[in-house]
Scaffold this active site. Structure first.
Site, short mmCIF file in Angstrom:
data_model
loop_
_atom_site.label_atom_id
_atom_site.label_comp_id
_atom_site.label_asym_id
_atom_site.label_seq_id
_atom_site.Cartn_x
_atom_site.Cartn_y
_atom_site.Cartn_z
N HIS A 295 55.87 -38.29 -37.19
CA HIS A 295 56.41 -38.37 -38.56
C HIS A 295 55.34 -38.02 -39.59
CE1 HIS A 295 59.01 -41.40 -36.37
NE2 HIS A 295 59.93 -40.61 -36.89
N ILE B 256 54.41 -33.64 -31.52
CA ILE B 256 53.11 -34.30 -31.51
C ILE B 256 53.06 -35.21 -30.29
CG2 ILE B 256 51.50 -35.77 -32.75
CD1 ILE B 256 52.00 -33.05 -34.07
N GLN C 24 68.97 -31.65 -32.33
CA GLN C 24 69.22 -32.10 -33.69
C GLN C 24 68.80 -31.03 -34.70
OE1 GLN C 24 68.31 -36.21 -35.45
NE2 GLN C 24 66.52 -35.04 -36.06
N ASP D 31 63.20 -33.39 -31.26
CA ASP D 31 64.66 -33.49 -31.31
C ASP D 31 65.23 -32.08 -31.53
OD1 ASP D 31 65.15 -36.49 -31.25
OD2 ASP D 31 63.74 -36.33 -32.90
N GLN E 167 75.06 -43.18 -35.98
CA GLN E 167 74.65 -42.30 -34.87
C GLN E 167 74.35 -43.08 -33.59
OE1 GLN E 167 71.23 -40.86 -37.29
NE2 GLN E 167 70.05 -40.95 -35.38
N GLY F 131 62.42 -44.57 -39.65
CA GLY F 131 61.37 -45.56 -39.77
C GLY F 131 60.56 -45.76 -38.50
#
Length: 282
Positions: free
Chosen positions: A37, A177, A154, A151, A61, A31
């Site tokens: 995103h 970005i 990840q 990330d 996490q 979020g």
């Protein structure tokens, strides 16, 4: 576009789409969405018939003393961004919907891929990431899932998990970005004061320096990392967690710029931990 809060609602909608022969893309997020995103959602919308965005601050996490309670949240703002970017469904569950009472199953991954870089100072982080992402994969059953290159560790972990656990899902990594001045987009940028925001530019400056050294033919990864560290250390508000060069797929430390190399960093600006990186292919 719909916003749903239960697993059963997501599954019902996805089953209807699948029966109609439609492809489904998933964009997992915590979020407080930004342009990074939005770029993931837009790509998912371009490559799939339907797009699900998960909007969930995953408690498993976050370690003790981390920013779970203060992590920014704004579902109304997120919904506007999702709709503009082409999402069809937002999955916005509460924690007790994702983790039922008595839940005791976690998805863990061992080795350097999770113990290096962020895993060294956040030892439970990737167990939480793997657990929540595998749950989302089982709930949504997407054809493709989209993750940002910011990330990078990840992304490598998710790709490894999909391979190891035989998920029939294509993982798509998307470019970082950045703001106009170079700072990588992050929900945590909102924590920064004006002075800290200016100081945070040292991360992208270090990326530019390291990348230019690699592109100029420097093969000594240690030299590149040391030059980047020296630049960061000149900023009084910056405190380095790590700056390292590793194999981009395995996250194993390397000493030479050969193959696919990830040069990644985590740096505290004041109390805010920011990450940035670049990948060099040679």
């Amino acid at each position: 576009m719909k916003i749903v809060k239960t697993v059963s609602e997501v599954r019902q909608q996805v089953k209807e789409w699948k029966r109609a022969g439609l492809s489904v893309g998933l964009v997992p997020t915590m979020g407080f969405l930004h342009e990074g995103h939005k770029s993931l959602i837009e790509r998912a919308a371009a490559e799939n018939d339907k797009v699900v965005v998960s909007d969930f601050v995953n408690p498993t996490q976050f370690g003790a003393g981390e920013d779970l309670d203060s992590y920014p949240r704004d579902i109304e703002r997120d919904a506007i961004i999702c709709q503009d970017a082409g999402a069809d469904l937002i999955f916005h569950p509460e924690a007790d919907e994702m983790y039922k009472k008595g839940a005791c199953t976690m998805v863990d991954m061992t080795g350097e891929i999770t113990s290096e870089l962020c895993g060294k100072t956040r030892p439970i982080h990737f167990r939480g990431v793997c657990t929540v992402v595998s749950k989302l994969f089982n709930i949504v059953c997407p054809d493709r899932a989209y993750f940002g290159q910011k990330d990078a560790q990840q992304l490598a972990v998710i790709k490894r998990m999909v391979c190891d656990l035989n998920f029939d899902i294509e993982i798509i990594g998307c470019p970082i970005i950045r703001e106009e001045d170079g700072l990588a987009k992050s929900s945590r940028n909102t924590y920064l004061s004006d002075e800290e925001r200016q100081a945070a530019l040292v991360l992208s400056k270090a990326v530019i320096l390291g990348k230019s050294m690699a592109e100029s033919g420097e093969k000594d990864a240690c030299k590149i990392v040391n030059e980047m560290k020296q630049l960061i250390e000149k900023e009084p508000m910056a405190k380095i967690d790590y700056v390292k060069a590793v194999n981009a797929e395995t996250i194993s430390p390397i000493s030479e710029m050969n193959g696919s190399v990830l040069v990644a960093m985590a740096v505290y600006i004041g109390k805010t931990r920011l990450i940035d990186n670049f990948i060099y292919e040679c």
